[in-house]
Design an enzyme around this catalytic site. Structure first.
Site, PDB file in Angstrom:
ATOM      1  N   ILE A 166      39.340  33.520  27.385  1.00 29.98           N
ATOM      2  CA  ILE A 166      38.886  34.726  28.074  1.00 29.98           C
ATOM      3  C   ILE A 166      37.375  34.904  27.893  1.00 29.98           C
ATOM      4  CG2 ILE A 166      39.214  37.198  28.347  1.00 29.98           C
ATOM      5  CD1 ILE A 166      41.646  35.370  29.098  1.00 29.98           C
ATOM      6  N   GLU A 375      38.202  29.666  37.235  1.00 26.86           N
ATOM      7  CA  GLU A 375      38.526  30.383  38.485  1.00 26.86           C
ATOM      8  C   GLU A 375      39.318  29.499  39.444  1.00 26.86           C
ATOM      9  OE1 GLU A 375      37.968  33.023  37.502  1.00 26.86           O
ATOM     10  OE2 GLU A 375      36.060  33.083  36.484  1.00 26.86           O
TER      11      GLU A 375
END
Length: 397
Positions: A166, A375
């Site tokens: 993250i 992504e």
């Protein structure tokens, strides 16, 4: 909650934006690039530079003006990301989730109360992170293990699970966490909901920052959720089963950001190679005079130009309110792969020096590798592009 149809986004006044963009380019060259060695040596951005970035409003560029942001449209947002990405990736990374995926999720799925609370906070510089990936699931949301169950003691939820890789987790003050609210549900992925979770909530812990191949100063870490109690209004949009949809809408924005970052960093690498090729001499003349060096320079320029054109097209489409799922994926795939090819050529142009840590080419090569992964990996996005193509073909009958 139903979302209104997309409308055209005029963004910041064009003349004002051009002035800001010019100021930003000066900031990148005069302040950020000279600080790169410090960032790399200490694996962190100096606090005073982060403070300057907040003062410039970089953490709220895409937040609506009435909530303390600059209200940039996607075209302007991508140009800012590209300009910032001429410097070391850490500088873009520290504010990218604020103005990208977190802001996009709030815009597309947040209730008015959630927007009123969180937009001013992230615009002021509170750092956000986006919790989708897990140890056992990334693109495969069906394998998600983090759960959110109704709080038996009140009107809220209890979250348990962990998130991996993250970005900004070690610095974040708020996270958007994806979690299962049902075992399985139809339509597909309706078992996933999104929750706004302040990082100081009891039960939230952050792991040690991961050691990475590149991108010094940009940090990723695990987030652990152990009986984390959040109120009912932490549920994004106030409705279960919408989390994956909000996440995917936000990821389109994130993919454009990665494409813009790849394009900006490729330009930095190519400029470095041009300088080196004109200064380095072999056989009594600059290596820039050699045709095979010129070929690598020309190929790189051609591909960067193509990525710049794709960026202009996809962002203009998005600002007109068009659905750009396929185009955003295509731009991210092309730009990230292009950046990988460019930095590889740059190492080749540097020759043996390109393999040494004292030269920028070696760092460019390591930093650029992640763009093809996060992504959405190139391979996952290729599948997504093909599925949309086939679906559109079938619909034409």
């Amino acid at each position: 909650m139903s979302n209104p149809p997309a409308t055209a986004n005029p963004g910041m006044d064009p003349e004002t934006f051009e002035q800001f963009h010019e100021q930003l380019e000066r900031f990148v060259r005069e302040r950020l690039i000279p600080a790169e060695k410090d960032v790399i040596a200490n694996d962190r951005i100096p606090d005073e530079i982060v403070a300057e970035m907040k003062e410039m409003g970089l953490f709220g560029l895409s937040v609506p003006e009435e909530f303390g942001g600059a209200g940039l449209n996607l075209t302007q947002y991508a140009r800012v990301v590209k300009a910032m990405s001429y410097a070391a990736p850490a500088f873009r990374s520290i504010f990218s989730i604020n103005i990208g995926m977190f802001n996009s999720a709030l815009k597309n799925g947040g209730t008015p109360a959630q927007q009123a609370e969180w937009w001013p906070r992230i615009a002021a510089g509170e750092i956000a992170c986006f919790g989708l990936t897990e140890p056992g699931s990334g693109s495969d949301s069906a394998a998600m293990q983090t759960t959110a169950r109704p709080d038996p003691d009140g009107n809220g939820w209890v979250l348990n699970g962990s998130k991996r890789y993250i970005t900004n987790a070690p610095h974040a003050e708020v996270a958007l966490i994806m979690a299962r609210t049902e075992k399985e549900a139809l339509p597909r992925n309706a078992h996933v909901s999104a929750f706004i979770v302040p990082m100081n909530t009891p039960g939230v812990t952050v792991g040690t920052p991961d050691k990475k191949m590149g991108q010094a100063g940009s940090h990723i870490a695990d987030i652990m959720l152990d009986d984390v109690h959040v109120p009912g209004d932490a549920l994004l949009g106030g409705e279960t089963g919408q989390g994956f949809r909000f996440a995917m809408m936000s990821l389109d924005n994130g993919r454009i950001s990665v494409g813009a970052a790849s394009t900006g960093y490729a330009r930095r690498a190519l400029d470095s190679a041009l300088r080196y090729a004109t200064e380095r001499k072999a056989f009594g003349e600059p290596i820039a005079n050699f045709q095979l060096i010129q070929q690598m320079l020309a190929e790189s320029e051609t591909e960067i130009y193509a990525a710049e054109c794709m960026m202009a097209d996809v962002t203009a489409r998005a600002d007109r309110g068009e659905n750009t799922i396929r185009q955003a994926a295509a731009f991210k795939v092309f730009a990230s792969e292009m950046c990988g090819r460019v930095v590889d050529r740059v190492v080749q142009i540097y020759g043996g020096a390109g393999y040494l840590a004292e030269y920028d080419a070696e760092r460019f090569f390591r930093d650029a590798r992640i763009y093809r992964i996060y992504e959405g990996t190139t391979q996952i996005l290729q599948l997504q592009i093909a599925k949309h193509m086939l679906r559109e073909f079938a619909a034409q009958g």
